[in-house]
Each structure stands twice: as C-alpha cells, then as structure tokens.
Design a protein around this motif. Structure first.
Motif, PDB file in Angstrom:
ATOM      1  N   GLU A  52      42.075  42.406  43.628  1.00  0.00           N
ATOM      2  CA  GLU A  52      43.361  42.098  43.022  1.00  0.00           C
ATOM      3  C   GLU A  52      44.421  42.231  44.095  1.00  0.00           C
ATOM      4  O   GLU A  52      44.492  43.253  44.779  1.00  0.00           O
ATOM      5  CB  GLU A  52      43.644  43.064  41.872  1.00  0.00           C
ATOM      6  CG  GLU A  52      44.963  42.785  41.182  1.00  0.00           C
ATOM      7  CD  GLU A  52      45.190  43.684  39.992  1.00  0.00           C
ATOM      8  OE1 GLU A  52      44.556  43.454  38.950  1.00  0.00           O
ATOM      9  OE2 GLU A  52      45.984  44.646  40.129  1.00  0.00           O
ATOM     10  N   ALA A  54      48.476  42.036  44.572  1.00  0.00           N
ATOM     11  CA  ALA A  54      49.758  41.997  43.882  1.00  0.00           C
ATOM     12  C   ALA A  54      50.864  41.880  44.921  1.00  0.00           C
ATOM     13  O   ALA A  54      50.882  42.608  45.909  1.00  0.00           O
ATOM     14  CB  ALA A  54      49.948  43.258  43.043  1.00  0.00           C
ATOM     15  N   VAL A  59      50.348  37.938  40.972  1.00  0.00           N
ATOM     16  CA  VAL A  59      49.089  38.651  41.158  1.00  0.00           C
ATOM     17  C   VAL A  59      47.949  37.640  41.231  1.00  0.00           C
ATOM     18  O   VAL A  59      47.919  36.680  40.469  1.00  0.00           O
ATOM     19  CB  VAL A  59      48.829  39.627  39.983  1.00  0.00           C
ATOM     20  CG1 VAL A  59      47.476  40.300  40.108  1.00  0.00           C
ATOM     21  CG2 VAL A  59      49.925  40.671  39.897  1.00  0.00           C
ATOM     22  N   ARG A  61      43.754  37.598  41.024  1.00  0.00           N
ATOM     23  CA  ARG A  61      42.582  38.413  40.691  1.00  0.00           C
ATOM     24  C   ARG A  61      41.316  37.597  40.890  1.00  0.00           C
ATOM     25  O   ARG A  61      41.267  36.419  40.594  1.00  0.00           O
ATOM     26  CB  ARG A  61      42.645  38.858  39.238  1.00  0.00           C
ATOM     27  CG  ARG A  61      43.684  39.884  38.969  1.00  0.00           C
ATOM     28  CD  ARG A  61      43.559  40.424  37.558  1.00  0.00           C
ATOM     29  NE  ARG A  61      44.529  41.470  37.361  1.00  0.00           N
ATOM     30  CZ  ARG A  61      45.509  41.418  36.469  1.00  0.00           C
ATOM     31  NH1 ARG A  61      45.613  40.381  35.685  1.00  0.00           N
ATOM     32  NH2 ARG A  61      46.353  42.408  36.357  1.00  0.00           N
ATOM     33  N   ASP A  63      36.989  38.163  40.244  1.00  0.00           N
ATOM     34  CA  ASP A  63      35.918  39.001  39.703  1.00  0.00           C
ATOM     35  C   ASP A  63      34.635  38.186  39.757  1.00  0.00           C
ATOM     36  O   ASP A  63      34.534  37.144  39.122  1.00  0.00           O
ATOM     37  CB  ASP A  63      36.242  39.409  38.272  1.00  0.00           C
ATOM     38  CG  ASP A  63      35.243  40.392  37.695  1.00  0.00           C
ATOM     39  OD1 ASP A  63      34.078  40.412  38.129  1.00  0.00           O
ATOM     40  OD2 ASP A  63      35.623  41.143  36.778  1.00  0.00           O
TER      41      ASP A  63
END
Length: 143
Positions: A52, A54, A59, A61, A63
């Motif tokens: 992540e 920021a 932001v 992200r 995964d």
C-alpha cells in the motif's frame, strides 16, 4: 529503495513461537517517507504479498490474492515439526520465484544487466543486517 530513495534508519522487531515467525521492520527514508514491512512464516493460509502506497494525492493498493485468475491449492505432506507455507501456483502463470530465476539465467546467458544491480543487492543486505541488529538491540539503526 528504487521507489523511495536512500534509507536513513531501520527499526525492527521479531517474535518467534513454535511454528510461527513474525517480523515488522520500519524504514525511514532520507526523503521523509516511511515504510512498514511485515513478514510471516508459518502463518496459516496461502503465500501472499501486499503493498500500500499512500501519498498526498491518493492511495495505491496491491494484493496478490486478488490478482490471480486461477487458484490452485495443494496439500503437501511435510515432515513432523516442519513449517508449512503454501506457495502460489497457477496453470496459467509462472510462480514469482520461477520468473526471478529465469531472469537471472537469461542475464548470465545473454550477458545482460540484471534488473537488480549488485549495488542494489548490497544495499538490501545492509538494510536486512541492520534490521537483524535492531531486533537484538531494540534500537533503531542509523545510516
């Protein structure tokens, strides 16, 4: 380092139990950025990476569990007392470790410059060593 620049300090903590190993490393960069890195070994479930970022404008992200088109889970027999970690697998894509080794072998065969330079590798080892020292001393290691 290629994203945030040179590291100014490293602080780490680690906890080990029977089948579980957890580490948390905080890197403070000369640019003022801060990165928290977590690692688990022996954690129940599949192998996973996540990141992540920021910033002042939003932001980002990522995964790895949300990026697979096909998931394959295999149960493997392991020796008594050995730790078990599920490594990602898919019939459609190569495993991350395969891609890494393939790149390394291509660099040797074709005399190419690797994505990660020898200098980058040495700096990463210095940071990892500082993290280990920090887990022992309980103090931040300055660069």
């Amino acid at each position: 380092m290629w994203t945030l620049g040179e590291v100014k300090s490293v602080y780490a903590m680690r906890r080990r139990e029977d089948q579980f190993d957890y580490a948390l490393v905080t890197l403070v960069f000369k640019s003022g950025a801060v990165a928290n890195l977590e690692g688990y070994y022996g954690y129940p479930g599949e192998f996973r990476t996540a990141a992540e970022f920021a910033g002042t404008k939003g932001v980002i992200r990522s995964d790895s569990t949300k990026a697979k088109s096909v998931q394959v889970r295999k149960i493997r027999e392991i020796e008594e007392g050995a730790r078990f970690v599920e490594v990602p697998g898919s019939p459609l894509i190569n495993a991350p470790y395969f891609i890494e080794l393939e790149h390394f072998m291509n660099c040797i065969r074709e005399n190419l410059e690797p994505i990660v330079s020898a200098r980058d590798a040495c700096l990463a080892l210095e940071i990892a060593s500082a993290a280990q020292e920090s887990t022992i001393t309980g103090k931040a290691i300055l660069f």
